[in-house]
Structures are given as structure tokens and as C-alpha cells.
Design an enzyme around this catalytic site. Structure first.
Site, PDB file in Angstrom:
ATOM      1  N   LYS A 257       0.836  -1.216   0.000  1.00 40.15           N
ATOM      2  CA  LYS A 257       0.000   0.000   0.000  1.00 40.15           C
ATOM      3  C   LYS A 257       0.866   1.260   0.000  1.00 40.15           C
ATOM      4  O   LYS A 257       0.567   2.248  -0.680  1.00 40.15           O
ATOM      5  CB  LYS A 257      -0.924  -0.027   1.220  1.00 40.15           C
ATOM      6  CG  LYS A 257      -1.771   1.209   1.418  1.00 40.15           C
ATOM      7  CD  LYS A 257      -2.777   1.424   0.304  1.00 40.15           C
ATOM      8  CE  LYS A 257      -3.582   2.700   0.529  1.00 40.15           C
ATOM      9  NZ  LYS A 257      -4.353   3.057  -0.657  1.00 40.15           N
TER      10      LYS A 257
ATOM     11  N   LYS B 208       0.926  11.926   5.195  1.00 38.01           N
ATOM     12  CA  LYS B 208       1.292  10.841   6.121  1.00 38.01           C
ATOM     13  C   LYS B 208       1.807   9.626   5.341  1.00 38.01           C
ATOM     14  O   LYS B 208       2.827   9.029   5.690  1.00 38.01           O
ATOM     15  CB  LYS B 208       0.062  10.436   6.949  1.00 38.01           C
ATOM     16  CG  LYS B 208       0.299   9.208   7.813  1.00 38.01           C
ATOM     17  CD  LYS B 208      -0.985   8.442   8.152  1.00 38.01           C
ATOM     18  CE  LYS B 208      -1.548   7.673   6.993  1.00 38.01           C
ATOM     19  NZ  LYS B 208      -2.601   6.712   7.331  1.00 38.01           N
TER      20      LYS B 208
HETATM   21  P1  NAD Z   1     -10.814   9.701   8.969  1.00 43.14           P
HETATM   22  O1  NAD Z   1      -9.961  10.657   9.695  1.00 43.14           O
HETATM   23  O2  NAD Z   1     -11.992  10.189   8.179  1.00 43.14           O
HETATM   24  O3  NAD Z   1     -11.370   8.585   9.992  1.00 43.14           O
HETATM   25  C1  NAD Z   1     -10.607   8.054  11.031  1.00 43.14           C
HETATM   26  C2  NAD Z   1     -11.546   7.839  12.213  1.00 43.14           C
HETATM   27  O4  NAD Z   1     -10.797   7.250  13.294  1.00 43.14           O
HETATM   28  C3  NAD Z   1     -12.125   9.158  12.768  1.00 43.14           C
HETATM   29  O5  NAD Z   1     -13.549   9.064  12.799  1.00 43.14           O
HETATM   30  C4  NAD Z   1     -11.536   9.274  14.166  1.00 43.14           C
HETATM   31  O6  NAD Z   1     -12.406   9.878  15.113  1.00 43.14           O
HETATM   32  C5  NAD Z   1     -11.273   7.823  14.503  1.00 43.14           C
HETATM   33  N1  NAD Z   1     -10.282   7.644  15.553  1.00 43.14           N
HETATM   34  C6  NAD Z   1      -9.134   8.346  15.753  1.00 43.14           C
HETATM   35  N2  NAD Z   1      -8.481   7.897  16.848  1.00 43.14           N
HETATM   36  C7  NAD Z   1      -9.245   6.874  17.328  1.00 43.14           C
HETATM   37  C8  NAD Z   1      -9.113   6.013  18.455  1.00 43.14           C
HETATM   38  N3  NAD Z   1      -8.063   6.095  19.275  1.00 43.14           N
HETATM   39  N4  NAD Z   1     -10.080   5.096  18.670  1.00 43.14           N
HETATM   40  C9  NAD Z   1     -11.161   5.001  17.851  1.00 43.14           C
HETATM   41  N5  NAD Z   1     -11.337   5.807  16.776  1.00 43.14           N
HETATM   42  C10 NAD Z   1     -10.393   6.720  16.521  1.00 43.14           C
HETATM   43  O7  NAD Z   1      -9.829   8.891   8.032  1.00 43.14           O
HETATM   44  P2  NAD Z   1     -10.214   8.016   6.739  1.00 43.14           P
HETATM   45  O8  NAD Z   1     -10.145   8.872   5.535  1.00 43.14           O
HETATM   46  O9  NAD Z   1     -11.451   7.237   7.020  1.00 43.14           O
HETATM   47  O10 NAD Z   1      -8.938   7.051   6.689  1.00 43.14           O
HETATM   48  C11 NAD Z   1      -8.789   5.952   7.573  1.00 43.14           C
HETATM   49  C12 NAD Z   1      -7.565   5.152   7.131  1.00 43.14           C
HETATM   50  O11 NAD Z   1      -7.776   4.665   5.798  1.00 43.14           O
HETATM   51  C13 NAD Z   1      -6.267   5.967   7.093  1.00 43.14           C
HETATM   52  O12 NAD Z   1      -5.197   5.173   7.521  1.00 43.14           O
HETATM   53  C14 NAD Z   1      -6.145   6.344   5.629  1.00 43.14           C
HETATM   54  O13 NAD Z   1      -4.793   6.597   5.261  1.00 43.14           O
HETATM   55  C15 NAD Z   1      -6.723   5.129   4.955  1.00 43.14           C
HETATM   56  N6  NAD Z   1      -7.287   5.359   3.626  1.00 43.14           N
HETATM   57  C16 NAD Z   1      -8.122   6.430   3.396  1.00 43.14           C
HETATM   58  C17 NAD Z   1      -8.651   6.613   2.125  1.00 43.14           C
HETATM   59  C18 NAD Z   1      -9.579   7.769   1.796  1.00 43.14           C
HETATM   60  O14 NAD Z   1      -9.852   7.993   0.593  1.00 43.14           O
HETATM   61  N7  NAD Z   1     -10.080   8.512   2.781  1.00 43.14           N
HETATM   62  C19 NAD Z   1      -8.364   5.701   1.095  1.00 43.14           C
HETATM   63  C20 NAD Z   1      -7.552   4.611   1.381  1.00 43.14           C
HETATM   64  C21 NAD Z   1      -7.017   4.457   2.650  1.00 43.14           C
END
Ligand code: NAD
Length: 293
Positions: free
Chosen positions: A171, A240
Site C-alpha cells: 500500500k 502521512k
Molecule cells: P478519517 O480521519 O476520516 O477517519 C478516522 C476515524 O478514526 C475518525 O472518525 C476518528 O475519530 C477515529 N479515531 C481516531 N483515533 C481513534 C481512536 N483512538 N479510537 C477510535 N477511533 C479513533 O480517516 P479516513 O479517511 O477514514 O482514513 C482511515 C484510514 O484509511 C487511514 O489510515 C487512511 O490513510 C486510509 N485510507 C483512506 C482513504 C480515503 O480515501 N479517505 C483511502 C484509502 C485508505
């Protein structure tokens, strides 16, 4: 299928929880933010008030968390999964995280009769909610087979690339390439513009040729040329991921000039493009979609 816990109900985790529910899976969600827990409850997802409650019924837990440090805190921190879960728990980390963290946590879980696989995803929030994501998976054959019904309910394409950590390595490489393709495509768009060629027509040309990429085929028409910039993936998360890439390179003592040049531009962009902006905005360091060629 047993209850599946989903920890982290943000842009991606929300869609995964709703896709699992639609597939008939019993889902129990948890997020650190009370308002996010409330929003998902309003969408019909059962919510646990804390991790201890989630661990009491979930046999498989999907993580969708922002960073490797937060994954570590949720799994191994005080009040985390290692403290509350029963032997037999399988953790599926869909976050984009560091493979060293993943391997370390997998060992700690194994010592308590639990297991972990990494299954980071592509496809954005739309892919999560339509269960059309792509997953690159690291883990033992047995653990991946056990997780497969859950993975299938969330994704359209799955590639098992190796043992624990291999999914996160893959990834990170994918996102380093995407980050670099955004920069080279931005230069290509500007070059077309400066040369008097309509950028959209130039893209049509290269998309029929060997210069094409995911960025030229998907990002440019979907989020860049139309000025939409609403992919659901932020500058903060891509910065990140690029940092995860440079950490991976330096941890291995590798010098790679192309990735290094791209990483420098992404790191410098923090001064001009805010964390919450769409990651496709990086093209604006070279190209403005409003300006016609
Ligand atoms: P986001 O910030 O929208 O969601 C993350 C969630 O985790 C938030 O709701 C936050 O409140 C919660 N969180 C933070 N700390 C926490 C804890 N200690 N306990 C429980 N919940 C907690 O992020 P996202 O866009 O949904 O991305 C999530 C992951 O997926 C990341 O690692 C990102 O790199 C990856 N990702 C995102 C995308 C995208 O298009 N958004 C695509 C592929 C991969």
C-alpha cells in the site's frame, strides 16, 4: 457470521460498517469521537460505548484508523484490544500503517492467542460504501481465509501479497507511486497548457498511450479537471503516506531519487495547502484547472 467490530468510523470506516451491515453481517462500531458514534447510530449501526464492550462480542475487528501510532494505541495501549479481547480475536487492519508496527502488533497479539492481518484499501469513501474497494493483504493463509467472508463483504478485488506487513508495504508503494503520478501529471497538464494544447485532449491522448496512470485515467477526470477536488482523501493523509514511504526507504538504508524528489514536494506543500484539503490539490503547485490551455 460472528459479530464484526469496526473501530474508526470516519470517511472509510463508516462506509465499511454500512457495507458489512448491508451484506447481513452483525456489526458493532466504535469511534473515539462521540459525534461520529452518534452519526453512525443514526444510520442504523450498533455502537459500542467503549472497546471493552466491543471486545465482549466481536470475534473479528476491522480497524480504519488515521495513523500507525493510533493503531498501536488501540491495539496495545492501556484499555486497548490486547487488554480486553479474548483469545481467538482476529484483527484486520485496513488503515494505511507502517509495516514494522503491523509486524510488532501481530506478534503481541499472537502471544495472547489472537491474530492480525493487514488489508489496506484503495477506492476512497465511495469504494468503502459500495463495497468495491481493492485490498492488498498481508497475513498467514489460515488467517486470511478466516477473514475472507468479511473482506469479501467490503471489497471487489483482493490480492494476498505475502505474510503480515506485506499489505502495508504494498500500500505504501502504491501511494508513493500515486503521489509521484499526481506531480508528474500536474507537470504534463501544465506543459500541454503552455504548449497551446487543451489539457483534457492531451489526457485523452496519453490515456490511449503508454504514459497513462491511475491519476491520468481516474483522478484527472473525476476530481481535477472539473475543479471538484472532493475525493474524500485529504492532504494530511497523503502527506502521512508519503512520510511512511520515506520512513520505509530510510529504514532500509535506500536512496531513491525519484521518490525522494516527490516526497520533498509533498512535505513542502504543508506550507501552502491545508491539511483538510483534497489530496488532488497538489496539482495546483503546477496547474490550475480553471485556466484553459
Ligand atoms: P478519517 O480521519 O476520516 O477517519 C478516522 C476515524 O478514526 C475518525 O472518525 C476518528 O475519530 C477515529 N479515531 C481516531 N483515533 C481513534 C481512536 N483512538 N479510537 C477510535 N477511533 C479513533 O480517516 P479516513 O479517511 O477514514 O482514513 C482511515 C484510514 O484509511 C487511514 O489510515 C487512511 O490513510 C486510509 N485510507 C483512506 C482513504 C480515503 O480515501 N479517505 C483511502 C484509502 C485508505
Amino acid at each position: 457470521m460472528a459479530t464484526v467490530g469496526v473501530i474508526g468510523l470516519g470517511n472509510m470506516g463508516r462506509g465499511m460498517a454500512l457495507s458489512l451491515k448491508r451484506a447481513g453481517v452483525a456489526v458493532l462500531g466504535y469511534d473515539a469521537m462521540p459525534e461520529t458514534r452518534g452519526a453512525l447510530a443514526a444510520e442504523g449501526v450498533d455502537i459500542a460505548a467503549d472497546l471493552a464492550t466491543l471486545c465482549a462480542s466481536a470475534e473479528l475487528v476491522v480497524l480504519s484508523l488515521p495513523t500507525a501510532a493510533i493503531v498501536e494505541e488501540v491495539v496495545a495501549g492501556p484499555d486497548g484490544l490486547l487488554e480486553h479481547a479474548k483469545p481467538g480475536l482476529l484483527v484486520v487492519d485496513t488503515s494505511t500503517s507502517h509495516p514494522d508496527t503491523t509486524r510488532k502488533l501481530a506478534k503481541a497479539l499472537e502471544a495472547k492467542g489472537m491474530a492480525m492481518i493487514d488489508a489496506p484499501v484503495s477506492g476512497g469513501p465511495k469504494g468503502a460504501i459500495t463495497a468495491t474497494m481493492t485490498m492488498v493483504i498481508g497475513g498467514s493463509d489460515a488467517d486470511v481465509a478466516r477473514a475472507m467472508p468479511t473482506l469479501e463483504a467490503m471489497s471487489a478485488t483482493r490480492v494476498h501479497v505475502g505474510p503480515v506487513g506485506a499489505g502495508h508495504v504494498t500500500k505504501i508503494i502504491n501511494n508513493l507511486l500515486c503521489a509521484a503520478h499526481l506531480l508528474t501529471t500536474a507537470e504534463a497538464l501544465r506543459l500541454a497548457q503552455e504548449s497551446g494544447v487543451e489539457p483534457a485532449r492531451m489526457l485523452e491522448g496519453i490515456n490511449a498511450g503508454s504514459g497513462r496512470s491511475g491519476v491520468s485515467q481516474v483522478n484527472a477526470p473525476t476530481w481535477i479537471l472539473n475543479g471538484a477536488f472532493n475525493s474524500g482523501f485529504t492532504m494530511k493523509l497523503m502527506r502521512k503516506d508519503v512520510k511512511l514511504g520515506t520512513d520505509l526507504l530510510s529504514g532500509l538504508g535506500l536512496e531513491m531519487p525519484m521518490f525522494a524528489a516527490a516526497a520533498d514536494i509533498w512535505a513542502d506543500s504543508a506550507a501552502s495547502i491545508a491539511d483538510g484539503e483534497d489530496f488532488n490539490r497538489i496539482v495546483e503547485t503546477q496547474f490550475s484547472p480553471a485556466k484553459k490551455g
